[in-house]
Design a protein around this motif. Structure first.
Motif, PDB file in Angstrom:
ATOM      1  N   LYS A   1     -19.707  71.241 -49.465  1.00  0.00           N
ATOM      2  CA  LYS A   1     -19.111  70.401 -50.148  1.00  0.00           C
ATOM      3  C   LYS A   1     -19.845  69.848 -51.208  1.00  0.00           C
ATOM      4  O   LYS A   1     -20.705  69.413 -51.135  1.00  0.00           O
ATOM      5  CB  LYS A   1     -18.536  69.089 -49.229  1.00  0.00           C
ATOM      6  CG  LYS A   1     -17.416  68.324 -49.783  1.00  0.00           C
ATOM      7  CD  LYS A   1     -16.869  67.560 -48.676  1.00  0.00           C
ATOM      8  CE  LYS A   1     -15.796  66.594 -49.149  1.00  0.00           C
ATOM      9  NZ  LYS A   1     -15.341  65.776 -47.986  1.00  0.00           N
TER      10      LYS A   1
ATOM     11  N   VAL B   1     -11.684  65.449 -42.811  1.00  0.00           N
ATOM     12  CA  VAL B   1     -12.453  66.495 -42.384  1.00  0.00           C
ATOM     13  C   VAL B   1     -11.541  67.159 -41.265  1.00  0.00           C
ATOM     14  O   VAL B   1     -11.375  66.954 -40.041  1.00  0.00           O
ATOM     15  CB  VAL B   1     -13.572  65.698 -41.161  1.00  0.00           C
ATOM     16  CG1 VAL B   1     -14.540  67.122 -40.638  1.00  0.00           C
ATOM     17  CG2 VAL B   1     -14.465  64.994 -42.106  1.00  0.00           C
ATOM     18  N   PRO B   2     -10.874  68.365 -42.065  1.00  0.00           N
ATOM     19  CA  PRO B   2      -9.875  69.139 -41.342  1.00  0.00           C
ATOM     20  C   PRO B   2     -10.447  69.723 -39.947  1.00  0.00           C
ATOM     21  O   PRO B   2      -9.486  69.713 -38.883  1.00  0.00           O
ATOM     22  CB  PRO B   2      -9.495  70.219 -42.127  1.00  0.00           C
ATOM     23  CG  PRO B   2      -9.934  69.824 -43.509  1.00  0.00           C
ATOM     24  CD  PRO B   2     -11.245  68.987 -43.389  1.00  0.00           C
ATOM     25  N   ARG B   3     -11.535  70.212 -39.547  1.00  0.00           N
ATOM     26  CA  ARG B   3     -11.808  70.733 -38.447  1.00  0.00           C
ATOM     27  C   ARG B   3     -12.029  69.647 -37.315  1.00  0.00           C
ATOM     28  O   ARG B   3     -12.014  70.084 -36.063  1.00  0.00           O
ATOM     29  CB  ARG B   3     -13.259  71.430 -38.456  1.00  0.00           C
ATOM     30  CG  ARG B   3     -14.600  70.471 -38.866  1.00  0.00           C
ATOM     31  CD  ARG B   3     -15.781  71.341 -39.119  1.00  0.00           C
ATOM     32  NE  ARG B   3     -16.871  70.431 -39.449  1.00  0.00           N
ATOM     33  CZ  ARG B   3     -17.549  69.728 -38.842  1.00  0.00           C
ATOM     34  NH1 ARG B   3     -17.574  69.645 -37.586  1.00  0.00           N
ATOM     35  NH2 ARG B   3     -18.490  69.087 -39.277  1.00  0.00           N
ATOM     36  N   LEU B   4     -12.109  68.336 -37.478  1.00  0.00           N
ATOM     37  CA  LEU B   4     -12.233  67.077 -36.611  1.00  0.00           C
ATOM     38  C   LEU B   4     -10.600  66.480 -36.477  1.00  0.00           C
ATOM     39  O   LEU B   4     -10.613  65.450 -35.760  1.00  0.00           O
ATOM     40  CB  LEU B   4     -13.162  66.210 -36.922  1.00  0.00           C
ATOM     41  CG  LEU B   4     -14.605  66.758 -36.837  1.00  0.00           C
ATOM     42  CD1 LEU B   4     -15.632  65.672 -37.338  1.00  0.00           C
ATOM     43  CD2 LEU B   4     -14.699  67.193 -35.611  1.00  0.00           C
ATOM     44  N   GLY B   5      -9.823  66.847 -37.416  1.00  0.00           N
ATOM     45  CA  GLY B   5      -8.530  66.513 -37.554  1.00  0.00           C
ATOM     46  C   GLY B   5      -8.511  64.964 -38.161  1.00  0.00           C
ATOM     47  O   GLY B   5      -7.521  64.287 -38.010  1.00  0.00           O
TER      48      GLY B   5
END
Length: 100
Positions: free
Chosen positions: A2, A15-19
């Motif tokens: 990033k 942080v999409p991977r952590l929701g």
């Protein structure tokens, strides 16, 4: 990776991977919650600017503006509404003003 410039933005991409969803820091609240209308005639309340409110010398009005703005900003954040330029309404508000 990033880009580092994102760290200095008012908009956090989350942080999409952590929701963790994206978040808008520093929503300007000088005249109200600043969200877009959610339906016809269902828009945030718009208040006069700080100088106009101060000139009223009405402390009840000042507190009422704060209570209404806080309630509307929480509601717009919970509904996932956006501001005029597409950023979501965050919960971190500020009201820049000039001390005359």
């Amino acid at each position: 990776r990033k880009p580092l410039i994102d760290a200095c933005s008012f908009m956090d991409s989350g942080v999409p991977r952590l929701g963790i969803p994206r978040y808008t820091h520093l929503v300007e609240d000088n005249s109200g919650a600043g969200g877009t209308c959610i339906a016809k005639h269902k828009c945030p309340t718009n208040f006069p600017g700080p100088t106009g409110l101060a000139a009223s010398f009405n402390r009840t009005l000042w507190r009422t503006k704060g209570a209404i703005t806080a309630t509307e900003q929480r509601a717009f954040n919970n509904l996932g509404t956006t501001r005029l330029f597409g950023a979501p309404v965050g919960l971190t508000g500020f009201g820049p003003n000039v001390n005359l």
